[in-house]
Design a protein around this motif. Structure first.
Motif, PDB file in Angstrom:
ATOM      1  N   GLU A  19       1.110  13.621 -39.854  1.00  0.00           N
ATOM      2  CA  GLU A  19       1.345  13.964 -41.258  1.00  0.00           C
ATOM      3  C   GLU A  19       0.684  12.954 -42.189  1.00  0.00           C
ATOM      4  O   GLU A  19       0.123  13.335 -43.225  1.00  0.00           O
ATOM      5  N   SER A  39      15.246   9.025 -45.796  1.00  0.00           N
ATOM      6  CA  SER A  39      14.648  10.186 -46.459  1.00  0.00           C
ATOM      7  C   SER A  39      13.826  11.048 -45.506  1.00  0.00           C
ATOM      8  O   SER A  39      13.535  12.212 -45.804  1.00  0.00           O
ATOM      9  N   GLY A 172       9.008   8.307 -49.130  1.00  0.00           N
ATOM     10  CA  GLY A 172      10.401   8.600 -49.429  1.00  0.00           C
ATOM     11  C   GLY A 172      11.007   7.682 -50.460  1.00  0.00           C
ATOM     12  O   GLY A 172      12.208   7.733 -50.710  1.00  0.00           O
ATOM     13  N   ARG A 232      -0.066  13.860 -53.191  1.00  0.00           N
ATOM     14  CA  ARG A 232       1.344  14.179 -53.039  1.00  0.00           C
ATOM     15  C   ARG A 232       1.538  15.060 -51.814  1.00  0.00           C
ATOM     16  O   ARG A 232       0.713  15.924 -51.537  1.00  0.00           O
ATOM     17  N   GLY A 233       2.626  14.825 -51.093  1.00  0.00           N
ATOM     18  CA  GLY A 233       2.879  15.636 -49.916  1.00  0.00           C
ATOM     19  C   GLY A 233       4.217  15.298 -49.298  1.00  0.00           C
ATOM     20  O   GLY A 233       5.099  14.723 -49.948  1.00  0.00           O
ATOM     21  N   LYS A 234       4.355  15.666 -48.029  1.00  0.00           N
ATOM     22  CA  LYS A 234       5.593  15.453 -47.295  1.00  0.00           C
ATOM     23  C   LYS A 234       5.288  14.756 -45.970  1.00  0.00           C
ATOM     24  O   LYS A 234       4.243  14.975 -45.352  1.00  0.00           O
ATOM     25  N   ALA A 237      11.031  15.011 -43.987  1.00  0.00           N
ATOM     26  CA  ALA A 237      11.652  15.547 -45.200  1.00  0.00           C
ATOM     27  C   ALA A 237      11.335  14.729 -46.439  1.00  0.00           C
ATOM     28  O   ALA A 237      11.760  15.067 -47.541  1.00  0.00           O
ATOM     29  N   ALA A 238      10.598  13.650 -46.273  1.00  0.00           N
ATOM     30  CA  ALA A 238      10.377  12.698 -47.368  1.00  0.00           C
ATOM     31  C   ALA A 238       9.223  13.122 -48.268  1.00  0.00           C
ATOM     32  O   ALA A 238       8.179  13.569 -47.797  1.00  0.00           O
ATOM     33  N   ASP A 239       9.418  12.931 -49.564  1.00  0.00           N
ATOM     34  CA  ASP A 239       8.310  13.050 -50.508  1.00  0.00           C
ATOM     35  C   ASP A 239       7.401  11.828 -50.359  1.00  0.00           C
ATOM     36  O   ASP A 239       7.886  10.697 -50.237  1.00  0.00           O
TER      37      ASP A 239
END
Length: 266
Positions: A19, A39, A172, A232-234, A237-239
């Protein structure tokens, strides 16, 4: 009642590495990470798996940097969360252990930075209250020369990270944790404060420092993200947010004088 099962997502070292790479973290780069383990979801291996994923992502030629602050090495007269009785203050000042980069734990920055701090080969900067720890090819270059009277300014790892083209990874974590904004505070008119702490050679010392304040960093971050190119992304589950240190500093240097009132600053 039985403990409910975790809701996930399930995060592993491999999924997190994939990711982060998909978000654009590159082998060989210098990455300043502000993080929240909780997070991410259910992380197999916890903070150790996260650190391994970060090291996998930047690779052997890259460098991982985290804040390892120890704000408890400070004047008990200024403690508020929680405060201590005034009759204790002098005894605390007289007996507080001095900062030791190898021993002093980090405080208030999460379990991931503390895991980096204790990782084999980690190096840590010399400021007794606002240190950084680093792992990787340019770790020594990042942490060396952190002046004891410059928390987050020109003689701190932040200025070195800016010069080296490092990027910030908010994993996160919110913009309120973004230490790069503090470097901008050193470049605008700002008040100074006296800071008490245990001296390196024993006793109690008081130094004069630039006053730093993160109270409006979430608002600053919102505007920065609106106006500048922020990835921006994931991850789990975290931003996640990814951007250059230099961009954050330059934007904050313009934003802060416009949005902080004179009362806020002085």
């Amino acid at each position: 009642m039985p403990t409910p099962p975790p809701t996930g997502p399930l995060v592993t070292q491999d999924t997190l590495t994939a990711e982060l790479r998909a978000l654009g973290v590159e082998p060989g780069e210098i990455l300043l990470v502000h993080s929240s383990l909780s997070s991410l979801g259910w992380v197999c291996g916890g903070a150790v798996a996260v650190v391994r994923a970060l090291l996998d992502t930047v690779g052997p030629d890259g460098t991982l940097v985290v804040p390892t602050q120890s704000g408890d090495l400070s004047d008990p007269a200024q403690w508020s969360n929680p405060p201590v009785p005034e009759q204790w203050w002098e005894r605390i000042r007289a007996s507080m252990p001095a900062y030791d980069p190898l021993v002093t734990p980090s405080l208030g920055v999460g379990v991931i930075p503390e895991t980096v701090r204790t990782w084999p080969g980690a190096l840590r900067s010399g400021h007794p209250q606002t240190s950084f720890a680093a792992l990787g090819a340019r770790a020594a270059e990042v942490v060396e020369g952190h002046s004891p009277d410059c928390r987050l300014g020109e003689r701190s790892p932040l200025a070195r990270l800016e010069k080296l083209g490092a990027r910030v990874l908010l994993l996160g974590a919110g913009y309120d944790t973004c230490t790069s904004f503090h470097l901008a505070e050193y470049r605008i008119p700002a008040p100074v404060v006296t800071v008490g702490r245990p001296g390196a050679d024993g006793g109690w010392e008081v130094v004069t420092e630039v006053s730093i304040d993160s109270d409006r960093f979430d608002e600053l971050g919102h505007d920065f993200e609106r106006d500048r190119a922020v990835v921006r992304g994931k991850a789990g589950a975290a931003d996640v947010r990814l951007f250059p240190v230099a961009d954050a500093v330059a934007y904050a240097q313009r934003w802060l004088p416009l949005h902080r009132s004179r009362e806020d600053e002085f």
